[in-house]
Design an enzyme around this catalytic site. Structure first.
Site, PDB file in Angstrom:
ATOM      1  N   SER A  81       1.299  -9.479  -0.340  1.00 29.26           N
ATOM      2  CA  SER A  81       0.575 -10.400   0.793  1.00 29.26           C
ATOM      3  C   SER A  81      -0.190 -11.756  -0.242  1.00 29.26           C
ATOM      4  CB  SER A  81      -0.542  -9.537   1.534  1.00 29.26           C
ATOM      5  OG  SER A  81       0.511  -8.486   2.504  1.00 29.26           O
TER       6      SER A  81
HETATM    7  N1  SAH Z   1       0.486  -3.685  -0.773  1.00 26.73           N
HETATM    8  C1  SAH Z   1       1.144  -3.928  -1.575  1.00 26.73           C
HETATM    9  C2  SAH Z   1       2.102  -4.611  -0.750  1.00 26.73           C
HETATM   10  C3  SAH Z   1       2.523  -4.039   0.371  1.00 26.73           C
HETATM   11  S1  SAH Z   1       4.154  -4.667   0.637  1.00 26.73           S
HETATM   12  C4  SAH Z   1       0.990  -5.517  -2.815  1.00 26.73           C
HETATM   13  O1  SAH Z   1      -0.550  -5.505  -3.210  1.00 26.73           O
HETATM   14  O2  SAH Z   1       1.555  -5.389  -3.662  1.00 26.73           O
HETATM   15  C5  SAH Z   1       4.315  -3.423   1.522  1.00 26.73           C
HETATM   16  C6  SAH Z   1       4.914  -1.547   1.345  1.00 26.73           C
HETATM   17  O3  SAH Z   1       5.038  -0.880   2.034  1.00 26.73           O
HETATM   18  C7  SAH Z   1       6.438  -1.428   1.509  1.00 26.73           C
HETATM   19  O4  SAH Z   1       6.685  -1.686  -0.930  1.00 26.73           O
HETATM   20  C8  SAH Z   1       6.843  -0.967   1.105  1.00 26.73           C
HETATM   21  O5  SAH Z   1       7.960  -0.157   1.012  1.00 26.73           O
HETATM   22  C9  SAH Z   1       5.380  -0.135   1.682  1.00 26.73           C
HETATM   23  N2  SAH Z   1       6.218   1.236   3.197  1.00 26.73           N
HETATM   24  C10 SAH Z   1       6.651   1.136   4.343  1.00 26.73           C
HETATM   25  N3  SAH Z   1       6.811   1.732   4.519  1.00 26.73           N
HETATM   26  C11 SAH Z   1       5.733   2.385   4.377  1.00 26.73           C
HETATM   27  C12 SAH Z   1       5.334   4.286   4.378  1.00 26.73           C
HETATM   28  N4  SAH Z   1       6.138   4.898   5.847  1.00 26.73           N
HETATM   29  N5  SAH Z   1       4.880   5.130   3.473  1.00 26.73           N
HETATM   30  C13 SAH Z   1       4.667   4.553   2.261  1.00 26.73           C
HETATM   31  N6  SAH Z   1       4.615   3.343   2.062  1.00 26.73           N
HETATM   32  C14 SAH Z   1       5.649   2.369   3.089  1.00 26.73           C
END
Ligand code: SAH
Length: 232
Positions: A81
């Site tokens: 993000s």
């Molecule tokens: N917080 C992260 C950015 C997240 S992007 C950072 O600081 O880099 C969103 C993430 O959520 C992705 O890696 C995606 O694979 C994960 N995601 C999506 N659905 C999910 C679920 N049901 N459980 C766990 N992770 C999930």
């Protein structure tokens, strides 16, 4: 010959240390222009954003862009993000040093690192194994020892470690997963982007007070989608 090696080594070490200074200055600038000058005023959040080396959480070829005012790709179709959103969501949780926090969506591990600078312990769940494992390695290498990474579907939270003082979901959900609300402590706060699939979502703040659940929409955001394991 030795002299050539020595000169090369000297230049190399100057180059890397100059790079580090460069990133630190970029981070200071990011905190001032993108965070303080907007509405981020929580000192613990600002301090954490100043400390965490964001350039070490983005792909190597994008390091020079690590401190720019936007999201960046981190592989597997996912993104880290925008710094402002990371800070905004962190600030909204009103974290304290003794807090235990759950994050859903580890991604690069950057948000988990920011949280871990402020609180006692961070539990983070990632559904894409490759991302989760490399985030875990990256965090270990940087001595973030109060973060635990688990591979799984964050829809279920992390029941064994519940309840949590705060929960942050960093993938855009269509609905608020009920188990996450259950795993929130009395007096706890959760922040989660909610809205239609691939559309504009609202960052929703969920609070639990005297057993009552309240929802408050904070702002419109874009997030990669919250996905589910196929068998479920
Ligand atoms: N917080 C992260 C950015 C997240 S992007 C950072 O600081 O880099 C969103 C993430 O959520 C992705 O890696 C995606 O694979 C994960 N995601 C999506 N659905 C999910 C679920 N049901 N459980 C766990 N992770 C999930």
């Amino acid at each position: 010959m030795y002299r050539v090696i020595f000169v090369y080594a000297l230049l190399f070490s100057m180059g890397t240390s100059m790079g580090q200074v460069g990133f630190k200055a970029q981070r200071e600038n990011m905190v001032k222009t993108q965070l303080r000058n907007r509405d981020i005023s929580n000192e613990a959040t600002l301090e954490a954003m100043l400390n965490v080396p964001r350039h070490l959480f983005v792909p190597q070829n994008l390091r020079e862009l690590a401190y720019t005012d936007g999201p960046l790709p981190i592989g597997e179709g996912q993104t880290i993000s925008q710094p402002y959103i990371v800070a905004y969501m962190t600030q909204a949780l009103q974290l304290r040093p003794n807090h235990k926090v759950l994050e859903i969506g580890t991604g690069s591990g950057y948000q988990a690192a920011v949280l871990s600078e402020i609180v006692d312990s961070v539990y983070t769940v990632e559904i894409v194994e490759k991302l989760g494992r490399s985030a875990e390695k990256r965090l270990k290498k940087q001595d973030y020892n109060n973060i635990q990474v688990r591979i799984g579907d964050g829809y279920h939270g992390w029941p064994k470690k519940a309840p949590f003082d705060a929960i942050m979901v960093t993938a855009g959900a269509e609905q608020i997963p009920p188990k996450l609300v259950e795993q929130l402590k009395e007096g706890g706060r959760m922040i989660i982007p909610v809205g239609p699939h691939r559309g504009i979502r609202q960052l929703v703040l969920v609070t639990k007070k005297k057993g009552k659940i309240k929802h408050k929409e904070l702002m419109a955001v874009r997030f990669v989608p919250f996905t589910r394991k196929k068998e479920e």
